[in-house]
Design a protein around this motif. Structure first.
Motif, PDB file in Angstrom:
ATOM      1  N   LEU A  76     -15.675   2.967   2.783  1.00  0.00           N
ATOM      2  CA  LEU A  76     -14.397   3.632   2.570  1.00  0.00           C
ATOM      3  C   LEU A  76     -13.447   3.472   3.752  1.00  0.00           C
ATOM      4  CD1 LEU A  76     -15.384   6.928   0.719  1.00  0.00           C
ATOM      5  CD2 LEU A  76     -14.500   4.802  -0.227  1.00  0.00           C
ATOM      6  N   LYS A  77     -13.980   3.458   4.972  1.00  0.00           N
ATOM      7  CA  LYS A  77     -13.110   3.332   6.141  1.00  0.00           C
ATOM      8  C   LYS A  77     -12.414   1.976   6.192  1.00  0.00           C
ATOM      9  CE  LYS A  77     -16.787   1.768   9.313  1.00  0.00           C
ATOM     10  NZ  LYS A  77     -16.208   0.442   9.606  1.00  0.00           N
ATOM     11  N   ASP A  78     -12.970   0.989   5.498  1.00  0.00           N
ATOM     12  CA  ASP A  78     -12.395  -0.357   5.464  1.00  0.00           C
ATOM     13  C   ASP A  78     -11.680  -0.665   4.157  1.00  0.00           C
ATOM     14  OD1 ASP A  78     -13.509  -0.942   8.009  1.00  0.00           O
ATOM     15  OD2 ASP A  78     -15.428  -1.448   7.064  1.00  0.00           O
ATOM     16  N   ASN A  79     -11.753   0.245   3.195  1.00  0.00           N
ATOM     17  CA  ASN A  79     -11.185  -0.004   1.869  1.00  0.00           C
ATOM     18  C   ASN A  79      -9.702   0.372   1.870  1.00  0.00           C
ATOM     19  OD1 ASN A  79     -10.418   0.272  -0.926  1.00  0.00           O
ATOM     20  ND2 ASN A  79     -12.601   0.186  -1.417  1.00  0.00           N
ATOM     21  N   LEU A  80      -8.838  -0.626   1.826  1.00  0.00           N
ATOM     22  CA  LEU A  80      -7.411  -0.359   1.949  1.00  0.00           C
ATOM     23  C   LEU A  80      -6.833   0.371   0.736  1.00  0.00           C
ATOM     24  CD1 LEU A  80      -6.073  -3.613   3.671  1.00  0.00           C
ATOM     25  CD2 LEU A  80      -6.227  -1.320   4.635  1.00  0.00           C
ATOM     26  N   ILE A  81      -7.408   0.161  -0.444  1.00  0.00           N
ATOM     27  CA  ILE A  81      -6.936   0.899  -1.615  1.00  0.00           C
ATOM     28  C   ILE A  81      -7.233   2.389  -1.434  1.00  0.00           C
ATOM     29  CG2 ILE A  81      -7.371   1.329  -4.069  1.00  0.00           C
ATOM     30  CD1 ILE A  81      -7.692  -1.661  -4.455  1.00  0.00           C
ATOM     31  N   TYR A  82      -8.461   2.701  -1.053  1.00  0.00           N
ATOM     32  CA  TYR A  82      -8.843   4.100  -0.820  1.00  0.00           C
ATOM     33  C   TYR A  82      -7.965   4.720   0.255  1.00  0.00           C
ATOM     34  CZ  TYR A  82     -11.730   8.086   0.563  1.00  0.00           C
ATOM     35  OH  TYR A  82     -12.175   9.348   0.880  1.00  0.00           O
ATOM     36  N   ARG A  83      -7.772   4.002   1.353  1.00  0.00           N
ATOM     37  CA  ARG A  83      -6.978   4.535   2.460  1.00  0.00           C
ATOM     38  C   ARG A  83      -5.519   4.720   2.056  1.00  0.00           C
ATOM     39  NH1 ARG A  83      -7.550   0.575   7.090  1.00  0.00           N
ATOM     40  NH2 ARG A  83      -6.064   2.027   8.042  1.00  0.00           N
ATOM     41  N   ALA A  84      -4.992   3.823   1.212  1.00  0.00           N
ATOM     42  CA  ALA A  84      -3.606   3.950   0.747  1.00  0.00           C
ATOM     43  C   ALA A  84      -3.423   5.202  -0.101  1.00  0.00           C
ATOM     44  CB  ALA A  84      -3.211   2.710  -0.056  1.00  0.00           C
ATOM     45  N   VAL A  85      -4.358   5.456  -1.016  1.00  0.00           N
ATOM     46  CA  VAL A  85      -4.294   6.663  -1.843  1.00  0.00           C
ATOM     47  C   VAL A  85      -4.343   7.911  -0.968  1.00  0.00           C
ATOM     48  CG1 VAL A  85      -5.492   8.030  -3.594  1.00  0.00           C
ATOM     49  CG2 VAL A  85      -5.264   5.551  -3.889  1.00  0.00           C
ATOM     50  N   LYS A  86      -5.311   7.964  -0.063  1.00  0.00           N
ATOM     51  CA  LYS A  86      -5.479   9.132   0.794  1.00  0.00           C
ATOM     52  C   LYS A  86      -4.244   9.377   1.655  1.00  0.00           C
ATOM     53  CE  LYS A  86      -9.600  10.587  -0.300  1.00  0.00           C
ATOM     54  NZ  LYS A  86      -9.787  11.928  -0.919  1.00  0.00           N
ATOM     55  N   LEU A  87      -3.695   8.312   2.231  1.00  0.00           N
ATOM     56  CA  LEU A  87      -2.530   8.463   3.106  1.00  0.00           C
ATOM     57  C   LEU A  87      -1.320   8.961   2.330  1.00  0.00           C
ATOM     58  CD1 LEU A  87      -1.265   8.088   5.897  1.00  0.00           C
ATOM     59  CD2 LEU A  87      -0.829   5.691   5.310  1.00  0.00           C
ATOM     60  N   PHE A  88      -1.106   8.417   1.126  1.00  0.00           N
ATOM     61  CA  PHE A  88       0.032   8.856   0.317  1.00  0.00           C
ATOM     62  C   PHE A  88      -0.103  10.344  -0.025  1.00  0.00           C
ATOM     63  CE2 PHE A  88       2.653   9.631  -3.313  1.00  0.00           C
ATOM     64  CZ  PHE A  88       3.747   8.785  -3.165  1.00  0.00           C
ATOM     65  N   LEU A  89      -1.291  10.756  -0.418  1.00  0.00           N
ATOM     66  CA  LEU A  89      -1.497  12.155  -0.782  1.00  0.00           C
ATOM     67  C   LEU A  89      -1.305  13.079   0.422  1.00  0.00           C
ATOM     68  CD1 LEU A  89      -4.575  11.848  -3.180  1.00  0.00           C
ATOM     69  CD2 LEU A  89      -2.174  12.196  -3.795  1.00  0.00           C
ATOM     70  N   GLU A  90      -1.776  12.651   1.573  1.00  0.00           N
ATOM     71  CA  GLU A  90      -1.592  13.461   2.779  1.00  0.00           C
ATOM     72  C   GLU A  90      -0.113  13.610   3.134  1.00  0.00           C
ATOM     73  OE1 GLU A  90      -3.860  11.449   5.720  1.00  0.00           O
ATOM     74  OE2 GLU A  90      -5.809  11.981   4.822  1.00  0.00           O
ATOM     75  N   GLU A  91       0.630  12.504   3.048  1.00  0.00           N
ATOM     76  CA  GLU A  91       2.041  12.535   3.425  1.00  0.00           C
ATOM     77  C   GLU A  91       2.902  13.272   2.405  1.00  0.00           C
ATOM     78  OE1 GLU A  91       3.587  11.294   6.292  1.00  0.00           O
ATOM     79  OE2 GLU A  91       1.496  11.219   6.959  1.00  0.00           O
ATOM     80  N   SER A  92       2.528  13.202   1.129  1.00  0.00           N
ATOM     81  CA  SER A  92       3.328  13.833   0.074  1.00  0.00           C
ATOM     82  C   SER A  92       2.958  15.298  -0.141  1.00  0.00           C
ATOM     83  CB  SER A  92       3.150  13.071  -1.242  1.00  0.00           C
ATOM     84  OG  SER A  92       1.803  13.184  -1.704  1.00  0.00           O
TER      85      SER A  92
END
Length: 309
Positions: A76-92
């Protein structure tokens, strides 16, 4: 407000966004040096191509949950799709999850930007589903936190990219040539490639002249591919470690490619052909020797996301 509540008011939860996620090649990639923040300063000419992964995104139940189907297992730490989802949710501040399905065609670790393009596509899709209407500048500021190539895929299909990837000068893409990409199946880690490059540099090393923005534009627009003076700073150190890349390059030259280059930090080698007939003959010959060969065109516009009900 949870995403479930948001959808009840604004959207049908069965909505889905589908989007094509293109690969890219680096027509030119020049490492200028290491920055104070430990990243490397580059100047590069990116061109998206007609080789795509296909991605669809829909809402999923569960707090900030991310389901990914169709992608090989990646931590998960290397999965850019997972990280993109998490980052968007955190920022929004949206407190729900998404389900992502991907049809993967772009090989990983090949220098074609598959992971970065996927992250950009997912950010675009979630932005549409949530109705947040963030512009490409704001999405790009998120993207650079995921990977240096992500902002390019959000903003353009042809561009001169500088800094560590955040300075993007969009170009009107040339489409008067054909590209053949050969992936030899060697997975090259970009961080390790930079380490190899750094280790190869000494105070006495002769550096090539740095292309300016204006010089790159002139070279790209005014000269035929057979006269391009582009290069890739990674090539010497990567081909020394993987001699097969030299062999592929020689094969392209024997097939009369107008220009041959390494994409990203490798391992994909691409050849430029001005004539379709020459490209098709070369594709046939290369497919007799290599497993992963694609004949593609430069992409002239960003793929549009499609909202489905």
């Amino acid at each position: 407000m949870t995403l479930d509540e948001f959808f009840n008011k604004k959207l049908n939860i069965r909505m889905e966004v589908s989007i094509k996620s293109p690969a890219k090649v680096n027509l030119h990639l020049e490492i200028i040096g290491r920055r104070n923040d430990e990243y490397h300063e580059i100047i590069s000419l990116f061109q998206s191509i007609t080789l795509f992964d296909e991605i669809s995104v829909r809402a999923a139940s569960g707090n900030r949950r991310c389901e990914i189907q169709g992608q090989p297992d990646i931590p998960l730490k290397d999965n850019l799709i997972y990280r993109a989802v998490k980052l968007f949710l955190e920022e929004s501040g949206i407190d729900s999850g998404f389900s992502v399905n991907i049809v993967k065609r772009i090989p990983m670790g090949a220098g074609l930007g598959g992971g970065s393009g996927n992250a950009a596509a997912v950010l675009e899709a979630i932005n549409i589903l949530c109705g947040t209407k963030w512009d490409t500048e704001r999405l790009g500021n998120l993207g650079i936190r995921l990977g240096s190539d992500v902002p390019f895929f959000l903003k353009s299909v042809a561009a001169i990219v500088r800094g560590r990837g955040e300075e993007i000068t969009g170009l009107k893409p040339r489409v008067d040539y054909f590209i053949i990409v050969v992936n030899p199946g060697i997975n090259i880690n970009t961080s390790k490639a930079y380490s190899l490059y750094d280790a190869s540099i000494s105070e006495n090393s002769k550096k090539r002249d740095v292309f300016s923005l204006a010089t790159l534009e002139e070279e790209y627009f005014e000269k035929p591919p057979s006269m391009w003076r582009f290069f890739n700073s990674f090539y010497q150190v990567i081909s020394k470690k993987h001699p097969l890349l030299d062999e592929i390059k020689k094969d392209f030259s024997s097939l009369r490619a107008d220009y041959v280059g390494l994409s990203g930090s490798g391992s994909s080698i691409f050849g430029i052909f001005s004539q379709q007939s020459s490209a098709e003959r070369a594709e046939k010959a290369l497919k007799n020797k290599y497993t992963q060969v694609w004949l593609v065109k430069p992409l002239d516009r960003k793929p549009e996301a499609v909202l489905k009900y």
